[in-house]
Design an enzyme around this catalytic site. Structure first.
Site, PDB file in Angstrom:
ATOM      1  CG  ASP A  39      -1.614  -1.281   1.508  1.00 18.49           C
ATOM      2  OD1 ASP A  39      -1.926  -1.989   0.532  1.00 18.49           O
ATOM      3  OD2 ASP A  39      -1.860  -1.597   2.695  1.00 18.49           O
ATOM      4  CD  GLU A 209      -8.228  -3.442  -1.025  1.00 19.11           C
ATOM      5  OE1 GLU A 209      -8.891  -3.667   0.005  1.00 19.11           O
ATOM      6  OE2 GLU A 209      -7.242  -4.131  -1.357  1.00 19.11           O
TER       7      GLU A 209
END
Length: 327
Positions: A39, A209
């Site tokens: 991420d 997401e």
């Protein structure tokens, strides 16, 4: 004469070694640093590249953030534990997906924590503050900024977007829902929209997401991750609109696995180098030698556009990118 030949030999060997080092740097730049990280949020502060990733491990071990800095995208310095749960009393586990902005000479790090599953649990999206990009950071609010499931969006995967008029937006959401909210200038809360709503849903087709947004030639590029983060279908797609509010119609995938190199390529960010049109996509992936869900590494590729402004599909590589100094 013998001494002269020895000197020539030393020079030649040194040159060869230097060339080999350069060659190796050009061939082995992915992952960009060692360790399991995911991420990644990449950004430029002054003349330095920074990457702020999730420490990829079981949730109970995700209790801190490291950061990495580089002058050229090739040589990286680790800044360990710039923020951890000892500085955020309400955060216990699953510190995820940091997003960072500089505002009035302070650095604000937005993060998710605790992986809450309903409105009755403590956790969500928090904010930390520091005077330097490497921290140390401390809790800014003493509580989460977002701690409820608005419009069905789990409060994770936050991205802070600065619009061209100087306004800041929080774009976030898991569980296949994405919200946008206008931040107060001091980041202590939100400013309602004209209809008095605070959180507006801007979920595009196939969104799961990992939202990210940037502006290019007056257009708003909205990017997100699709598929399951532990599976081979994890990927990045995007849409374009005239406003950060959308609507964003899905154009297509631009980043996905290559089973010869890695699977699970997704949850990314984008760097545009100042005073140039070079764009880089920074993302995580799972090497083909790994099958554990948390074995994720952070990588980088150059990102290109066609003559119509659409993003060209990105090829994932082991080479990564060549050194690029900031001017």
């Amino acid at each position: 004469m013998k001494r002269f030949l020895i000197c020539l030999s030393i020079i030649f060997c040194s040159k060869t070694i230097a060339q080999n080092i350069i060659s190796d740097q050009q061939k082995n730049n992915n992952p960009i640093f060692k360790g399991w990280y995911a991420d990644p949020e990449a950004i430029v502060f002054d003349k330095t590249y920074w990457v702020y990733p999730t420490f990829s491990a079981p949730y109970e071990d995700q209790v801190f953030f490291d950061a990495f800095s580089s002058p050229d995208l090739v040589h990286w310095t680790k800044h360990a534990k710039i923020l951890d749960t000892t500085a955020v009393k309400w955060a216990k586990i699953a510190m995820w997906a940091p997003s960072i902005v500089k505002n009035k000479n302070k650095y604000f790090l937005f993060f998710g924590a605790n992986d809450i599953q309903n409105d009755n649990q403590v956790g969500g999206i928090g904010v930390a503050i520091a005077s330097k990009p490497e921290g140390p950071y401390k809790d800014y609010l003493g509580k989460p900024l977002v701690d409820k499931f608005h419009n069905g969006a789990q409060p994770i995967d936050q991205f802070v977007f600065k619009d061209k008029n100087g306004e800041y937006y929080l774009i976030y959401g898991g569980w296949r829902h994405c919200n946008i909210a206008k931040l107060k200038p001091d980041f202590t809360g939100f400013i309602p929209f004209k209809d008095q709503t605070v959180f507006k849903e801007i979920t595009p087709e196939n969104y799961v997401e990992g939202p990210f947004m940037f502006i290019r030639n007056g257009k708003y590029y909205f990017m997100w991750s699709e598929g399951g983060w532990t599976g081979p279908d994890y990927c990045v797609a995007y849409g374009i609109a005239d406003s950060p509010m959308g609507p964003f119609k899905r154009i297509g995938k631009i980043l996905q696995q290559d089973p010869k190199i890695a699977t699970g390529a997704g949850h990314h960010s984008v760097i545009k180098t100042p005073n140039s049109e070079k764009y880089y996509i920074v993302y995580h992936r799972r090497p083909i030698t790994e099958n554990k869900r948390d074995s994720r590494e952070t990588c980088i590729e150059e990102m290109h556009f066609d003559e119509n402004g659409f993003i060209k599909p990105v090829t994932i590589t082991n080479e990564g990118v060549k050194a690029h100094l900031l001017k």
